[in-house]
Design a protein around this motif. Structure first.
Motif, PDB file in Angstrom:
ATOM      1  N   THR A   8       0.815  -1.206   0.000  1.00 11.42           N
ATOM      2  CA  THR A   8       0.000   0.000   0.000  1.00 11.42           C
ATOM      3  C   THR A   8       0.857   1.268   0.000  1.00 11.42           C
ATOM      4  N   GLU A   9       2.019   1.163  -0.601  1.00 11.02           N
ATOM      5  CA  GLU A   9       2.868   2.354  -0.702  1.00 11.02           C
ATOM      6  C   GLU A   9       2.837   2.946  -2.094  1.00 11.02           C
ATOM      7  N   GLU A  10       3.305   4.167  -2.176  1.00 15.01           N
ATOM      8  CA  GLU A  10       3.354   4.848  -3.459  1.00 15.01           C
ATOM      9  C   GLU A  10       4.075   3.975  -4.483  1.00 15.01           C
ATOM     10  N   GLY A  11       3.521   3.915  -5.686  1.00 14.71           N
ATOM     11  CA  GLY A  11       4.112   3.091  -6.728  1.00 14.71           C
ATOM     12  C   GLY A  11       3.600   1.664  -6.688  1.00 14.71           C
ATOM     13  N   GLY A  12       2.988   1.265  -5.576  1.00  4.64           N
ATOM     14  CA  GLY A  12       2.482  -0.096  -5.429  1.00  4.64           C
ATOM     15  C   GLY A  12       1.069  -0.232  -5.980  1.00  4.64           C
ATOM     16  N   GLN A  13       0.528  -1.418  -5.785  1.00  4.60           N
ATOM     17  CA  GLN A  13      -0.830  -1.677  -6.249  1.00  4.60           C
ATOM     18  C   GLN A  13      -1.838  -1.431  -5.136  1.00  4.60           C
ATOM     19  N   ILE A  40     -14.226   6.457  -8.551  1.00  6.41           N
ATOM     20  CA  ILE A  40     -13.734   7.064  -7.304  1.00  6.41           C
ATOM     21  C   ILE A  40     -12.432   6.381  -6.877  1.00  6.41           C
ATOM     22  N   ALA A  41     -12.388   5.062  -6.972  1.00  8.37           N
ATOM     23  CA  ALA A  41     -11.167   4.330  -6.582  1.00  8.37           C
ATOM     24  C   ALA A  41     -10.002   4.703  -7.494  1.00  8.37           C
ATOM     25  N   ALA A  42     -10.302   4.882  -8.788  1.00 14.42           N
ATOM     26  CA  ALA A  42      -9.236   5.275  -9.723  1.00 14.42           C
ATOM     27  C   ALA A  42      -8.699   6.656  -9.362  1.00 14.42           C
ATOM     28  N   ALA A  43      -9.602   7.560  -8.981  1.00 15.89           N
ATOM     29  CA  ALA A  43      -9.179   8.922  -8.606  1.00 15.89           C
ATOM     30  C   ALA A  43      -8.357   8.887  -7.313  1.00 15.89           C
ATOM     31  N   ILE A  44      -8.749   8.021  -6.384  1.00 15.43           N
ATOM     32  CA  ILE A  44      -7.986   7.883  -5.132  1.00 15.43           C
ATOM     33  C   ILE A  44      -6.596   7.319  -5.431  1.00 15.43           C
ATOM     34  N   ALA A  45      -6.543   6.273  -6.258  1.00  9.96           N
ATOM     35  CA  ALA A  45      -5.256   5.662  -6.611  1.00  9.96           C
ATOM     36  C   ALA A  45      -4.336   6.701  -7.238  1.00  9.96           C
ATOM     37  N   GLU A  46      -4.920   7.543  -8.063  1.00 10.07           N
ATOM     38  CA  GLU A  46      -4.119   8.596  -8.703  1.00 10.07           C
ATOM     39  C   GLU A  46      -3.565   9.553  -7.640  1.00 10.07           C
ATOM     40  N   GLU A  47      -4.422   9.929  -6.700  1.00  9.13           N
ATOM     41  CA  GLU A  47      -3.979  10.804  -5.599  1.00  9.13           C
ATOM     42  C   GLU A  47      -2.816  10.177  -4.832  1.00  9.13           C
ATOM     43  N   LEU A  48      -2.882   8.859  -4.633  1.00  6.36           N
ATOM     44  CA  LEU A  48      -1.870   8.167  -3.834  1.00  6.36           C
ATOM     45  C   LEU A  48      -0.671   7.717  -4.667  1.00  6.36           C
ATOM     46  N   GLY A  49      -0.725   7.945  -5.976  1.00  5.46           N
ATOM     47  CA  GLY A  49       0.361   7.496  -6.842  1.00  5.46           C
ATOM     48  C   GLY A  49       0.456   5.987  -6.913  1.00  5.46           C
ATOM     49  N   MET A  50      -0.698   5.325  -6.904  1.00  2.00           N
ATOM     50  CA  MET A  50      -0.714   3.862  -6.919  1.00  2.00           C
ATOM     51  C   MET A  50      -1.476   3.350  -8.136  1.00  2.00           C
ATOM     52  N   THR A 199      -4.203   1.393   9.479  1.00  2.00           N
ATOM     53  CA  THR A 199      -4.673   2.743   9.807  1.00  2.00           C
ATOM     54  C   THR A 199      -3.990   3.804   8.939  1.00  2.00           C
ATOM     55  N   GLU A 200      -2.783   3.492   8.483  1.00  2.00           N
ATOM     56  CA  GLU A 200      -2.073   4.454   7.637  1.00  2.00           C
ATOM     57  C   GLU A 200      -2.828   4.631   6.320  1.00  2.00           C
ATOM     58  N   LEU A 201      -3.250   3.505   5.759  1.00  2.00           N
ATOM     59  CA  LEU A 201      -4.005   3.577   4.501  1.00  2.00           C
ATOM     60  C   LEU A 201      -5.341   4.289   4.728  1.00  2.00           C
ATOM     61  N   LEU A 202      -5.969   4.014   5.857  1.00  3.31           N
ATOM     62  CA  LEU A 202      -7.248   4.668   6.184  1.00  3.31           C
ATOM     63  C   LEU A 202      -7.093   6.188   6.140  1.00  3.31           C
ATOM     64  N   GLU A 203      -6.020   6.663   6.744  1.00  2.00           N
ATOM     65  CA  GLU A 203      -5.787   8.109   6.754  1.00  2.00           C
ATOM     66  C   GLU A 203      -5.560   8.650   5.355  1.00  2.00           C
ATOM     67  N   LYS A 204      -4.767   7.910   4.580  1.00  2.00           N
ATOM     68  CA  LYS A 204      -4.482   8.352   3.203  1.00  2.00           C
ATOM     69  C   LYS A 204      -5.765   8.409   2.376  1.00  2.00           C
TER      70      LYS A 204
END
Ligand code: ARG
Length: 229
Positions: A8-13, A40-50, A199-204
């Protein structure tokens, strides 16, 4: 991916289980899964760089997939409930939803109270199903897919179907002789479910949702799939 954390880190899936039988939130268009939740999930993934990876499964398998860490975010028009909060966390809500009643056009059922003593169809494992026992003397029929419940209604096997409002509108449009009862059965919130430990992902996710809300992107996505009345 070496560790679960790296997933669940940047660059990951960002792996998203869903159940693509639920227009306009998630459904198939050719070999693509599209809809409000997918966007919505695609937009979130874009925000997170994932990179977003969508996995289609039975609705009642989604929470287990998230809880076990096989998947990251359950996005499936999923209602926040006390029961589910015992096993997973939910993001901030991204939409207000409702359970409504579908009946045949000539049905006398015009309010939730009128369901007493009737035969009612539900999609297995959904919040509609959860309310089944609150309805007096009702006979309950459970179906794997919402649209199978609607078919049963068309065929006269059940008197009513309780299901989420926007899918209800789509199913009524696609099937002749059905209508949605004006009075809603319940009002609910949809949110994204995430493993308790994550919880880290929840915050992101919450930060990304807030950004998308502020920029107007969330409303834009909803408007793309839901026609204003
Ligand atoms: N909102 C209801 C629930 O949370 C139904 C969701 C069904 N979603 C789906 N993708 N089939 O139980």
């Amino acid at each position: 991916v070496a560790t679960e954390e790296a997933a669940t880190e940047e660059g990951g899936q960002l792996v998203m289980p869903t159940n693509a039988e639920f227009p306009p939130y998630e459904y198939r268009e050719g070999d693509q899964i599209v809809g409000i939740d997918a966007d919505i999930a695609a937009a979130i993934a874009e925000e997170l760089g994932m990179e977003l990876v969508i996995e289609d499964m039975q609705f009642d398998s989604i929470i287990a997939a998230v809880q076990s860490g096989k998947a990251d975010i359950g996005v499936a028009g999923m209602t926040v409930t006390e029961d589910r909060l015992v096993t997973v966390n939910f993001s901030d809500p991204y939409t207000q939803a409702a359970q409504v009643i579908i009946v045949k056009t000539d049905s006398e059922i015009a309010t939730p109270d009128a369901l007493a003593g009737k035969t009612i169809g539900f999609q297995l494992g959904t919040t509609g199903d959860l309310y089944a026992e609150d309805i007096e003397d009702a006979t309950i029929e459970r179906y794997n897919k919402g649209f199978e419940a609607v078919q049963a209604l068309t065929q006269g096997k059940v008197d009513a179907v309780i299901i989420d409002r926007e899918p209800a509108k789509v199913f009524v449009e696609q099937n002749e002789g059905l209508k949605v009862v004006d009075e809603e059965f319940t009002v609910e919130d949809y949110a994204i479910c995430i493993a308790k430990e994550n919880t880290e992902l929840l915050e992101k996710i919450n930060t990304a949702l807030a950004t998308l809300q502020e920029s107007g992107k969330l409303d834009e996505i909803k408007a793309k799939y839901i026609n204003a009345e």
